[in-house]
Design a protein around this motif. Structure first.
Motif, short mmCIF file in Angstrom:
data_model
loop_
_atom_site.label_atom_id
_atom_site.label_comp_id
_atom_site.label_asym_id
_atom_site.label_seq_id
_atom_site.Cartn_x
_atom_site.Cartn_y
_atom_site.Cartn_z
N GLU A 1 0.85 -1.20 0.00
CA GLU A 1 0.00 0.00 0.00
C GLU A 1 0.88 1.24 0.00
O GLU A 1 2.00 1.21 0.50
N GLY A 2 0.34 2.35 -0.50
CA GLY A 2 0.98 3.64 -0.35
C GLY A 2 1.75 4.14 -1.55
O GLY A 2 2.31 5.24 -1.50
N HIS A 3 1.77 3.40 -2.64
CA HIS A 3 2.53 3.86 -3.81
C HIS A 3 1.91 5.13 -4.41
O HIS A 3 2.63 5.93 -5.00
N GLN A 4 0.62 5.32 -4.24
CA GLN A 4 -0.03 6.52 -4.79
C GLN A 4 0.30 7.77 -3.98
O GLN A 4 0.71 8.78 -4.51
N ALA A 5 0.11 7.70 -2.67
CA ALA A 5 0.31 8.87 -1.81
C ALA A 5 1.78 9.20 -1.62
O ALA A 5 2.16 10.35 -1.42
N GLN A 6 2.65 8.20 -1.68
CA GLN A 6 4.09 8.34 -1.55
C GLN A 6 4.53 9.12 -0.31
O GLN A 6 5.35 10.02 -0.38
N GLN A 7 3.97 8.73 0.83
CA GLN A 7 4.43 9.25 2.12
C GLN A 7 4.81 8.10 3.03
O GLN A 7 5.66 8.24 3.90
N TRP A 8 4.13 6.96 2.82
CA TRP A 8 4.33 5.79 3.67
C TRP A 8 3.96 4.56 2.85
O TRP A 8 2.81 4.36 2.49
N ILE A 9 4.95 3.78 2.50
CA ILE A 9 4.69 2.56 1.74
C ILE A 9 4.83 1.37 2.68
O ILE A 9 5.82 1.25 3.41
N ILE A 10 3.82 0.52 2.66
CA ILE A 10 3.80 -0.69 3.48
C ILE A 10 3.92 -1.89 2.56
O ILE A 10 3.19 -2.00 1.58
N ILE A 11 4.84 -2.78 2.90
CA ILE A 11 5.01 -4.04 2.17
C ILE A 11 4.73 -5.15 3.18
O ILE A 11 5.47 -5.32 4.14
N ASP A 12 3.65 -5.88 2.96
CA ASP A 12 3.17 -6.87 3.92
C ASP A 12 3.53 -8.28 3.45
O ASP A 12 2.98 -8.78 2.47
N TYR A 13 4.46 -8.91 4.17
CA TYR A 13 4.83 -10.30 3.91
C TYR A 13 4.17 -11.23 4.94
O TYR A 13 4.71 -12.27 5.24
N VAL A 14 3.05 -10.85 5.46
CA VAL A 14 2.25 -11.56 6.45
C VAL A 14 2.91 -11.52 7.83
O VAL A 14 2.41 -10.85 8.72
N ASN A 15 4.02 -12.21 8.01
CA ASN A 15 4.68 -12.22 9.32
C ASN A 15 5.70 -11.10 9.49
O ASN A 15 6.14 -10.83 10.60
N VAL A 16 6.08 -10.48 8.39
CA VAL A 16 7.00 -9.34 8.42
C VAL A 16 6.35 -8.22 7.62
O VAL A 16 5.96 -8.43 6.47
N VAL A 17 6.23 -7.05 8.24
CA VAL A 17 5.66 -5.89 7.55
C VAL A 17 6.73 -4.80 7.51
O VAL A 17 7.28 -4.42 8.53
N VAL A 18 7.00 -4.32 6.30
CA VAL A 18 8.01 -3.29 6.09
C VAL A 18 7.30 -1.95 5.93
O VAL A 18 6.35 -1.83 5.15
N HIS A 19 7.77 -0.95 6.68
CA HIS A 19 7.22 0.40 6.61
C HIS A 19 8.32 1.33 6.14
O HIS A 19 9.32 1.52 6.83
N VAL A 20 8.16 1.90 4.94
CA VAL A 20 9.11 2.87 4.41
C VAL A 20 8.39 4.21 4.44
O VAL A 20 7.36 4.38 3.79
N MET A 21 8.92 5.16 5.23
CA MET A 21 8.19 6.40 5.50
C MET A 21 9.05 7.63 5.27
O MET A 21 10.27 7.58 5.44
#
Length: 134
Positions: A90-110
Motif C-alpha cells: 500500500e501507499g505507492h499513490q500517496a508516496q508518504q508511507w509505503i507498506i510491504i506486507d509479507y504476512v509475518n513481516v511488515v516493512v514500513h518505508v516512511m
C-alpha cells in the motif's frame, strides 16, 4: 478464495519459525541499507498477542524518489533471494508511507514527517527494538 481465507491458509503452511536472524529479515534490512534508508529499526512483536505480524521493519527515506526506490528494491530482492512476494502493498499513490506486507513481516518505508506523526515505535513500545543503521 477470500483474502482472509488465503491468508489463513498461507500462515498454516509456514514450516520455519521466523526469527530476527531469518533470511527474509536479513534480506530486507540489507536491501534498505543498500538504498541508503535511514533510521532503520526492527520491532519484534512475537510476544504481543494483539500484534498483526511477528516483525515490523521501519525506515525513513529522504524524499519520494528514494521512498519508491527502497520499496521497489525490497520487493525485487526478497522475491529474488527468498522467493517471497508480498501478500499486499500500500501507499505507492500517496508516496508518504509505503507498506510491504509479507504476512509475518511488515516493512514500513516512511518520509520523516509521516514517521514522526504516526510514531509506530511508541505505539508498539512493548516490542523488543533493534537499530540497524550501518
Amino acid at each position: 478464495m477470500e483474502p482472509l481465507q488465503a491468508l489463513a491458509a498461507r500462515e498454516k503452511t509456514s514450516v520455519t519459525k521466523l526469527t530476527s536472524r531469518s533470511k527474509i529479515i536479513k534480506t530486507i534490512l540489507h536491501t534498505i541499507q543498500e538504498k541508503k534508508g535511514e533510521n532503520i529499526i526492527s520491532l519484534d512483536l512475537r510476544k504481543i498477542p494483539e500484534a498483526v505480524a511477528d516483525f515490523f521493519i521501519i525506515c525513513e527515506a529522504t524524499n519520494t524518489t528514494q521512498l519508491k526506490g527502497i520499496s521497489d528494491f525490497v520487493e525485487e530482492e526478497v522475491k529474488k533471494i527468498c522467493g517471497e512476494t508480498p501478500y499486499k502493498h500500500e501507499g505507492h499513490q500517496a508516496q508518504q508511507w509505503i507498506i510491504i506486507d509479507y504476512v509475518n513481516v511488515v516493512v514500513h518505508v516512511m518520509l520523516p514527517e509521516t514517521r514522526k506523526f504516526y510514531r509506530l515505535e511508541e505505539m508498539w513500545s512493548d516490542a523488543a527494538m533493534a537499530e540497524h543503521n550501518s
